[in-house]
Design a protein around this motif. Structure first.
Motif, PDB file in Angstrom:
ATOM      1  N   ILE A 237       0.843  -1.203   0.000  1.00  0.00           N
ATOM      2  CA  ILE A 237       0.000   0.000   0.000  1.00  0.00           C
ATOM      3  C   ILE A 237       0.879   1.255   0.000  1.00  0.00           C
ATOM      4  CG2 ILE A 237      -1.619   1.368   1.368  1.00  0.00           C
ATOM      5  CD1 ILE A 237      -2.882  -1.266   2.320  1.00  0.00           C
ATOM      6  N   ILE A 238       1.930   1.264   0.835  1.00  0.00           N
ATOM      7  CA  ILE A 238       2.836   2.414   0.891  1.00  0.00           C
ATOM      8  C   ILE A 238       3.468   2.663  -0.473  1.00  0.00           C
ATOM      9  CG2 ILE A 238       5.016   3.267   1.864  1.00  0.00           C
ATOM     10  CD1 ILE A 238       4.262   1.682   4.438  1.00  0.00           C
ATOM     11  N   LEU A 239       3.933   1.601  -1.112  1.00  0.00           N
ATOM     12  CA  LEU A 239       4.593   1.747  -2.408  1.00  0.00           C
ATOM     13  C   LEU A 239       3.626   2.273  -3.464  1.00  0.00           C
ATOM     14  CD1 LEU A 239       6.790  -1.490  -2.424  1.00  0.00           C
ATOM     15  CD2 LEU A 239       7.492   0.844  -1.883  1.00  0.00           C
ATOM     16  N   LYS A 240       2.385   1.832  -3.404  1.00  0.00           N
ATOM     17  CA  LYS A 240       1.378   2.344  -4.351  1.00  0.00           C
ATOM     18  C   LYS A 240       1.129   3.830  -4.110  1.00  0.00           C
ATOM     19  CE  LYS A 240      -1.267  -1.800  -5.612  1.00  0.00           C
ATOM     20  NZ  LYS A 240      -0.317  -2.826  -5.149  1.00  0.00           N
ATOM     21  N   MET A 241       1.076   4.224  -2.830  1.00  0.00           N
ATOM     22  CA  MET A 241       0.884   5.650  -2.516  1.00  0.00           C
ATOM     23  C   MET A 241       2.035   6.481  -3.063  1.00  0.00           C
ATOM     24  SD  MET A 241      -1.975   5.957  -0.763  1.00  0.00           S
ATOM     25  CE  MET A 241      -3.126   4.796  -0.002  1.00  0.00           C
ATOM     26  N   ASP A 242       3.262   5.974  -2.919  1.00  0.00           N
ATOM     27  CA  ASP A 242       4.440   6.693  -3.414  1.00  0.00           C
ATOM     28  C   ASP A 242       4.426   6.824  -4.934  1.00  0.00           C
ATOM     29  OD1 ASP A 242       5.343   7.028  -0.862  1.00  0.00           O
ATOM     30  OD2 ASP A 242       6.892   5.495  -0.938  1.00  0.00           O
ATOM     31  N   ARG A 243       3.733   5.901  -5.620  1.00  0.00           N
ATOM     32  CA  ARG A 243       3.660   5.928  -7.081  1.00  0.00           C
ATOM     33  C   ARG A 243       2.392   6.624  -7.577  1.00  0.00           C
ATOM     34  NH1 ARG A 243       4.052   0.495  -7.634  1.00  0.00           N
ATOM     35  NH2 ARG A 243       2.162   0.625  -8.863  1.00  0.00           N
ATOM     36  N   SER A 244       1.760   7.353  -6.696  1.00  0.00           N
ATOM     37  CA  SER A 244       0.527   8.084  -7.048  1.00  0.00           C
ATOM     38  C   SER A 244      -0.590   7.147  -7.478  1.00  0.00           C
ATOM     39  CB  SER A 244       0.811   9.121  -8.153  1.00  0.00           C
ATOM     40  OG  SER A 244       1.800  10.023  -7.732  1.00  0.00           O
ATOM     41  N   GLU A 245      -0.589   5.939  -6.942  1.00  0.00           N
ATOM     42  CA  GLU A 245      -1.682   5.006  -7.196  1.00  0.00           C
ATOM     43  C   GLU A 245      -2.519   4.805  -5.941  1.00  0.00           C
ATOM     44  OE1 GLU A 245      -0.190   1.390  -8.857  1.00  0.00           O
ATOM     45  OE2 GLU A 245       0.970   2.413 -10.410  1.00  0.00           O
ATOM     46  N   GLY A 246      -2.461   5.801  -5.049  1.00  0.00           N
ATOM     47  CA  GLY A 246      -3.144   5.682  -3.767  1.00  0.00           C
ATOM     48  C   GLY A 246      -4.654   5.586  -3.894  1.00  0.00           C
ATOM     49  N   ALA A 247      -5.221   6.346  -4.838  1.00  0.00           N
ATOM     50  CA  ALA A 247      -6.677   6.333  -4.987  1.00  0.00           C
ATOM     51  C   ALA A 247      -7.168   4.948  -5.376  1.00  0.00           C
ATOM     52  CB  ALA A 247      -7.095   7.357  -6.040  1.00  0.00           C
ATOM     53  N   ALA A 248      -6.435   4.289  -6.266  1.00  0.00           N
ATOM     54  CA  ALA A 248      -6.830   2.940  -6.690  1.00  0.00           C
ATOM     55  C   ALA A 248      -6.683   1.943  -5.540  1.00  0.00           C
ATOM     56  CB  ALA A 248      -5.977   2.496  -7.877  1.00  0.00           C
ATOM     57  N   ALA A 249      -5.615   2.072  -4.759  1.00  0.00           N
ATOM     58  CA  ALA A 249      -5.415   1.168  -3.625  1.00  0.00           C
ATOM     59  C   ALA A 249      -6.518   1.355  -2.593  1.00  0.00           C
ATOM     60  CB  ALA A 249      -4.046   1.421  -2.988  1.00  0.00           C
ATOM     61  N   LEU A 250      -6.861   2.609  -2.331  1.00  0.00           N
ATOM     62  CA  LEU A 250      -7.923   2.894  -1.368  1.00  0.00           C
ATOM     63  C   LEU A 250      -9.255   2.355  -1.857  1.00  0.00           C
ATOM     64  CD1 LEU A 250      -9.011   4.230   1.168  1.00  0.00           C
ATOM     65  CD2 LEU A 250      -9.091   6.402  -0.077  1.00  0.00           C
ATOM     66  N   ALA A 251      -9.559   2.558  -3.135  1.00  0.00           N
ATOM     67  CA  ALA A 251     -10.824   2.071  -3.689  1.00  0.00           C
ATOM     68  C   ALA A 251     -10.916   0.548  -3.589  1.00  0.00           C
ATOM     69  CB  ALA A 251     -10.955   2.507  -5.146  1.00  0.00           C
ATOM     70  N   ALA A 252      -9.795  -0.139  -3.784  1.00  0.00           N
ATOM     71  CA  ALA A 252      -9.793  -1.605  -3.706  1.00  0.00           C
ATOM     72  C   ALA A 252     -10.142  -2.069  -2.298  1.00  0.00           C
ATOM     73  CB  ALA A 252      -8.434  -2.148  -4.121  1.00  0.00           C
ATOM     74  N   TYR A 253      -9.603  -1.388  -1.278  1.00  0.00           N
ATOM     75  CA  TYR A 253      -9.903  -1.799   0.098  1.00  0.00           C
ATOM     76  C   TYR A 253     -11.295  -1.356   0.540  1.00  0.00           C
ATOM     77  CZ  TYR A 253      -5.459  -3.995   0.985  1.00  0.00           C
ATOM     78  OH  TYR A 253      -4.400  -4.870   0.943  1.00  0.00           O
TER      79      TYR A 253
END
Length: 435
Positions: A237-253
């Motif tokens: 999750i941290i790595l996705k946030m660092d790659r500006s993919e945080g919105a997608a990671a949050l939506a998945a959870y």
């Protein structure tokens, strides 16, 4: 030509780390740093005598890659961590790379002296930094260099065998090592032209897979521990946030939480994603729901404590962090967060105590001594402040800046004091390294 001695290997490792800082972007989130170091130190604890310190780093790069440098430095690319399915797979790669260092496989494979070995690794780094024709030439050099240091069949089998045995002894599921080999094979099949960098130096073969299966069978039924949720999920999750993919990671959870509203694991990870996205009130709600379902999860309590600190609920933060330490008393990350809480309360003496505990538990981590330097400055104990800032800089291989900080500390504390004697030893060591 003779392979490098252990002292030379330590120098290679230090000089490589300095060079790597010019070319790599490192993931410096404390959770990621602690994750990879915790796994590595756990494997090292069962691997016998250690002639030097081992350091673990995560490079922000989408490539599926990891490599070991003689003298104890091991680098993981974030792309490898994101492709892994479990922490046991990460432990399998760590065990493998640790064996490459302990067995001095690079020297046995390529046989150069220390200087040419450093140059060889430098060419690999050079391939990432150029542009145009210069970059193309560097890439060619790097591929040539990489093939020269590619581990042979026997060394790969040795690293697989001993790495799996060490990870099993450390309490990790050895099937993770086999699982990662299969992941590599899948990558090779999916990318027959653009071969992942890891495969160039660690070629996968049916023989390696069969050998790993045999090793696992020979281990019988080892006892291994499994954390829930797997801490790898938080790191991803941290790595996705660092790659500006945080919105997608949050939506998945959020979607998972709607499907599994009573899952402590899902609620915790949703809270963690919300926390990283700055949605603090929603994160608190998710964390607290997860805590009701799983009240004795030390990682959850640590994250909840840090969130409470950010929200200004210092009493709640202290209760959560102290409970986390009751359950997991040797986790330096919790002490780091406890120090942050005390700093917010302007209780700098207690903050210094918490940071000192973190430093004692993880003496090669640069963040605790940095925070010690800051709080000692606030306490007007400038000798201690410069000393710990020097320690932090030394751990970052910033030798010149560390030397300057130690000299300032020495002038303040005096040569005859216990701290002054420590500083004299540090300065003496740095002078030797300068030669």
């Amino acid at each position: 030509m003779a392979p490098p001695s252990e002292d030379e290997e330590v120098r290679i490792s230090r000089e490589f780390r300095r060079e790597a800082k010019k070319h790599f972007k490192f993931v410096t989130h404390p959770e990621v740093e602690r994750y990879i170091d915790r796994l590595g130190q756990r494997i090292l604890s069962v691997s016998g005598p250690l002639p030097y310190d081992y350091r673990f780093f995560v490079v922000e790069d989408s490539q599926l890659n990891a490599f070991a440098v003689p003298g104890g430095s091991i680098y993981f690319y974030s792309g490898l961590i994101e492709r892994a399915k479990t922490t046991s797979e990460i432990a399998g790669v760590l065990g493998h790379e640790i064996i490459h260092i302990k067995g001095r496989h690079m020297a046995r494979s390529s046989g150069p002296d220390a200087i040419s070995l450093l140059s060889l690794i430098g060419m690999v780094l050079l391939a990432r930094s150029g542009g145009g024709a210069q970059a193309a030439g560097a890439v060619g050099q790097a591929i040539s260099a990489t093939r020269q240091i590619a581990y042979g069949r026997q060394l790969e089998l040795e690293a697989d065998t001993l790495g799996a045995r060490y990870m099993a002894s450390a309490g990790f599921d050895p099937n993770g090592a086999l699982g990662f080999l299969k992941t590599l094979d899948e990558e090779r099949a999916l990318n027959p032209i653009d071969i992942p960098a890891y495969l160039m130096t660690h070629p996968v073969s049916s023989e390696r897979v069969a050998n790993m299966q045999q090793v696992i069978r020979s281990l019988g039924n080892p006892v291994f521990s499994v954390e829930e949720p797997d801490p790898l999920k938080k790191i991803q999750i941290i790595l996705k946030m660092d790659r500006s993919e945080g919105a997608a990671a949050l939506a998945a959870y959020e979607k998972l939480a709607a499907e599994k509203p009573n899952s402590a694991e899902v609620l915790y990870l949703l809270g963690f994603a919300r926390h990283l996205r700055g949605q603090l009130t929603q994160a608190q709600q998710s964390y607290e729901q997860a805590r009701e379902l799983s009240p004795n999860n030390p990682a959850l309590l640590r994250d909840l404590g840090r969130l409470y600190t950010q929200l200004g609920n210092t009493d709640g933060a202290e209760a959560a962090l102290l409970r986390s330490l009751e359950l997991q008393p040797k986790e330096p990350l919790t002490y780091l967060y406890l120090g942050e809480l005390h700093e917010k309360r302007n209780d700098f003496r207690s903050a210094a105590g918490a940071y000192q505990n973190a430093h004692n538990l993880s003496p090669l981590w640069d963040k605790p001594p940095y925070h010690l330097g800051v709080v000692y400055g606030k306490l007007d104990r400038l000798g201690d402040a410069y000393y710990y800032l020097g320690r932090s800089l030394l751990l970052q291989d910033e030798d010149e800046r560390a030397f300057a900080a130690f000299e300032k500390a020495a002038k303040i504390v005096g040569a005859s004091s216990p701290r002054g004697q420590l500083i004299r030893e540090e300065l003496k060591s740095l002078r030797v390294r300068r030669k």
